[in-house]
Write a protein that holds these residues in place. Structure first.
Motif, PDB file in Angstrom:
ATOM      1  N   TRP A  17     -33.877  50.219   9.171  1.00  0.00           N
ATOM      2  CA  TRP A  17     -34.348  50.155  10.561  1.00  0.00           C
ATOM      3  C   TRP A  17     -33.968  51.439  11.304  1.00  0.00           C
ATOM      4  CZ3 TRP A  17     -37.269  46.825  13.436  1.00  0.00           C
ATOM      5  CH2 TRP A  17     -37.253  47.026  14.822  1.00  0.00           C
ATOM      6  N   ASN A  66     -46.037  35.222  12.603  1.00  0.00           N
ATOM      7  CA  ASN A  66     -45.217  35.787  11.521  1.00  0.00           C
ATOM      8  C   ASN A  66     -43.761  35.941  11.962  1.00  0.00           C
ATOM      9  OD1 ASN A  66     -47.353  35.871   9.777  1.00  0.00           O
ATOM     10  ND2 ASN A  66     -47.345  38.099   9.484  1.00  0.00           N
ATOM     11  N   THR A  70     -33.732  51.216  -3.226  1.00  0.00           N
ATOM     12  CA  THR A  70     -35.074  50.608  -3.141  1.00  0.00           C
ATOM     13  C   THR A  70     -35.593  50.248  -4.524  1.00  0.00           C
ATOM     14  OG1 THR A  70     -35.545  51.861  -1.121  1.00  0.00           O
ATOM     15  CG2 THR A  70     -37.427  50.948  -2.323  1.00  0.00           C
ATOM     16  N   ASP A 119     -36.371  41.687   4.787  1.00  0.00           N
ATOM     17  CA  ASP A 119     -37.300  41.968   5.886  1.00  0.00           C
ATOM     18  C   ASP A 119     -36.726  41.640   7.259  1.00  0.00           C
ATOM     19  OD1 ASP A 119     -39.680  42.930   6.837  1.00  0.00           O
ATOM     20  OD2 ASP A 119     -40.893  41.207   6.238  1.00  0.00           O
ATOM     21  N   THR A 120     -35.757  40.726   7.313  1.00  0.00           N
ATOM     22  CA  THR A 120     -35.229  40.276   8.602  1.00  0.00           C
ATOM     23  C   THR A 120     -33.746  40.580   8.795  1.00  0.00           C
ATOM     24  OG1 THR A 120     -34.593  38.067   7.818  1.00  0.00           O
ATOM     25  CG2 THR A 120     -36.876  38.365   8.578  1.00  0.00           C
ATOM     26  N   ARG A 151     -46.170  41.093   3.533  1.00  0.00           N
ATOM     27  CA  ARG A 151     -45.789  40.755   2.154  1.00  0.00           C
ATOM     28  C   ARG A 151     -44.818  39.583   2.126  1.00  0.00           C
ATOM     29  NH1 ARG A 151     -45.311  46.344  -1.426  1.00  0.00           N
ATOM     30  NH2 ARG A 151     -47.452  47.040  -1.072  1.00  0.00           N
ATOM     31  N   THR A 152     -43.946  39.534   3.111  1.00  0.00           N
ATOM     32  CA  THR A 152     -43.043  38.383   3.206  1.00  0.00           C
ATOM     33  C   THR A 152     -43.838  37.129   3.542  1.00  0.00           C
ATOM     34  OG1 THR A 152     -41.223  39.807   3.903  1.00  0.00           O
ATOM     35  CG2 THR A 152     -41.011  37.464   4.384  1.00  0.00           C
ATOM     36  N   ARG A 201     -37.331  38.575  -0.200  1.00  0.00           N
ATOM     37  CA  ARG A 201     -38.155  39.309   0.770  1.00  0.00           C
ATOM     38  C   ARG A 201     -37.750  38.979   2.203  1.00  0.00           C
ATOM     39  NH1 ARG A 201     -42.081  42.551  -0.608  1.00  0.00           N
ATOM     40  NH2 ARG A 201     -42.986  42.493  -2.703  1.00  0.00           N
ATOM     41  N   LEU A 202     -37.433  37.722   2.470  1.00  0.00           N
ATOM     42  CA  LEU A 202     -37.068  37.342   3.837  1.00  0.00           C
ATOM     43  C   LEU A 202     -35.722  37.949   4.229  1.00  0.00           C
ATOM     44  CD1 LEU A 202     -38.278  35.691   6.147  1.00  0.00           C
ATOM     45  CD2 LEU A 202     -36.922  33.738   5.371  1.00  0.00           C
ATOM     46  N   PHE A 254     -31.362  46.254   5.406  1.00  0.00           N
ATOM     47  CA  PHE A 254     -32.249  46.078   6.560  1.00  0.00           C
ATOM     48  C   PHE A 254     -31.820  46.984   7.715  1.00  0.00           C
ATOM     49  CE2 PHE A 254     -32.526  43.938  10.728  1.00  0.00           C
ATOM     50  CZ  PHE A 254     -33.911  43.923  10.894  1.00  0.00           C
ATOM     51  N   PHE A 259     -41.361  38.871  10.554  1.00  0.00           N
ATOM     52  CA  PHE A 259     -41.425  39.327   9.160  1.00  0.00           C
ATOM     53  C   PHE A 259     -42.808  39.918   8.906  1.00  0.00           C
ATOM     54  CE2 PHE A 259     -41.939  34.640   9.175  1.00  0.00           C
ATOM     55  CZ  PHE A 259     -43.245  34.521   8.729  1.00  0.00           C
ATOM     56  N   GLY A 260     -42.887  40.726   7.855  1.00  0.00           N
ATOM     57  CA  GLY A 260     -44.108  41.439   7.548  1.00  0.00           C
ATOM     58  C   GLY A 260     -45.085  40.650   6.691  1.00  0.00           C
TER      59      GLY A 260
END
Length: 312
Positions: free
Chosen positions: A265, A181, A131, A160-161, A200-201, A156-157, A261, A197-198
């Motif tokens: 998860w 989103n 991280t 995040d995905t 921040r993304t 980020r994408l 990711f 996505f969240g």
């Protein structure tokens, strides 16, 4: 009048075009079809060099088995090192698809791959980025320019995905839905799926879109733009390599972000079935492969939460 020898129709070089057409009909990606072609032609070269038959019905199980064994002893043309078991396993899978097609078309009477075991591949889990390294990577993208905003949004994408690079570069501006989103992506086999996505993304994407609007190629539909237009998969890989060097961290391959990711998860207690849907997997075998390098860490954390011995 020219009469074609019927046996020549069953030569692997002649059949290769038919096989590729069938793979296109089955929605195999261009990259996958090119890989199949390369592996088939490698086999043909081996057969010709050893004065063995290249006509499909005459190629035996022993010919194929000897070829796969030879692969593990053959040096890489570029590095001089022996080809890896992973590479030989990939060749096996490609040829297996060809012979499955030959059997379905009744070009051969039986499928020799029914009795050929795939090359053994030692387990080699893909390392999951730390991280702190990803935070350093994002810090290297700080700035308000097009490249900085784009690279931050890309990273980020991906994190995040868990989408693949091929799916990432296939995105268009209209693929993004900021009301929900989500991003609509097209995965392997041309199978579409929607991934969330969240916040921040979302912020990173919105910031990128603002600077993208000033790009000389802003009129094209592709979401990610480089200096000359649409960004490519190689462009994404080169960007990550450059940003990792700038952040002074070990190189991170795009696929490691997919592993990150999946690991996070599962570590957060996410359902495996949901992960399969989000990642675009059809086989549960992929669950064991992704994040395997830190599976023991997840198991220890689960034990700490469960505390079975403390229940007595």
């Amino acid at each position: 009048m020219l009469v074609m020898d019927p046996s020549s129709l069953d030569d692997l070089r002649e059949l290769l075009g038919d096989f590729e057409a069938e793979m296109r009909h089955k929605n195999r990606s261009d990259g996958t079809i090119k890989l199949y072609r390369r592996h088939v032609l490698m086999l043909v070269e081996y057969l010709e060099a050893n004065e063995l038959p290249t006509t499909a019905p005459e190629i035996t199980r022993e010919h194929l088995r000897d070829y796969l064994t030879n692969l593990l002893e053959r040096p890489n043309r570029r590095t001089g090192k022996a080809l890896s078991p992973q590479y030989a396993h990939g060749v096996y899978r490609s040829l297996q698809q060809l012979w499955k097609y030959l059997y379905a078309e009744e070009i051969i009477d039986s499928n020799p791959f029914d009795r050929i075991e795939p090359p053994s591949v030692p387990e080699k889990p893909t390392p999951v980025p730390a991280t702190d390294d990803l935070r350093a990577l994002l810090k290297a993208c700080e700035g308000t320019g097009h490249a900085e905003r784009r690279d931050a949004a890309v990273i980020r994408l991906l994190v995040d995905t868990g989408m693949r690079v091929g799916e990432l570069i296939g995105l268009e501006v209209e693929s993004l839905d900021f009301a929900e989103n989500t991003a609509l992506i097209v995965g392997k086999g041309e199978r579409p799926r929607v991934v969330p996505f969240g916040d921040r993304t979302r912020t990173a994407l919105r910031r990128y879109l603002r600077v993208r609007s000033q790009h000389h190629a802003a009129h094209i539909s592709a979401l990610w733009l480089g200096r000359r237009g649409r960004m490519t998969g190689d462009g994404v890989r080169q960007m990550l390599k450059s940003r990792c060097k700038q952040a002074k961290i070990d190189h991170i391959h795009p696929h490691q972000l997919r592993h990150f990711f999946a690991h996070n998860w599962l570590a957060a207690g996410g359902q495996e079935q949901d992960l399969m849907m989000l990642a675009g997997w059809r086989s549960r075998q992929m669950l064991a492969r992704y994040g395997a390098s830190v599976a023991s860490e997840r198991a220890r954390e689960a034990h700490r939460r469960a505390r079975p011995g403390d229940q007595l």
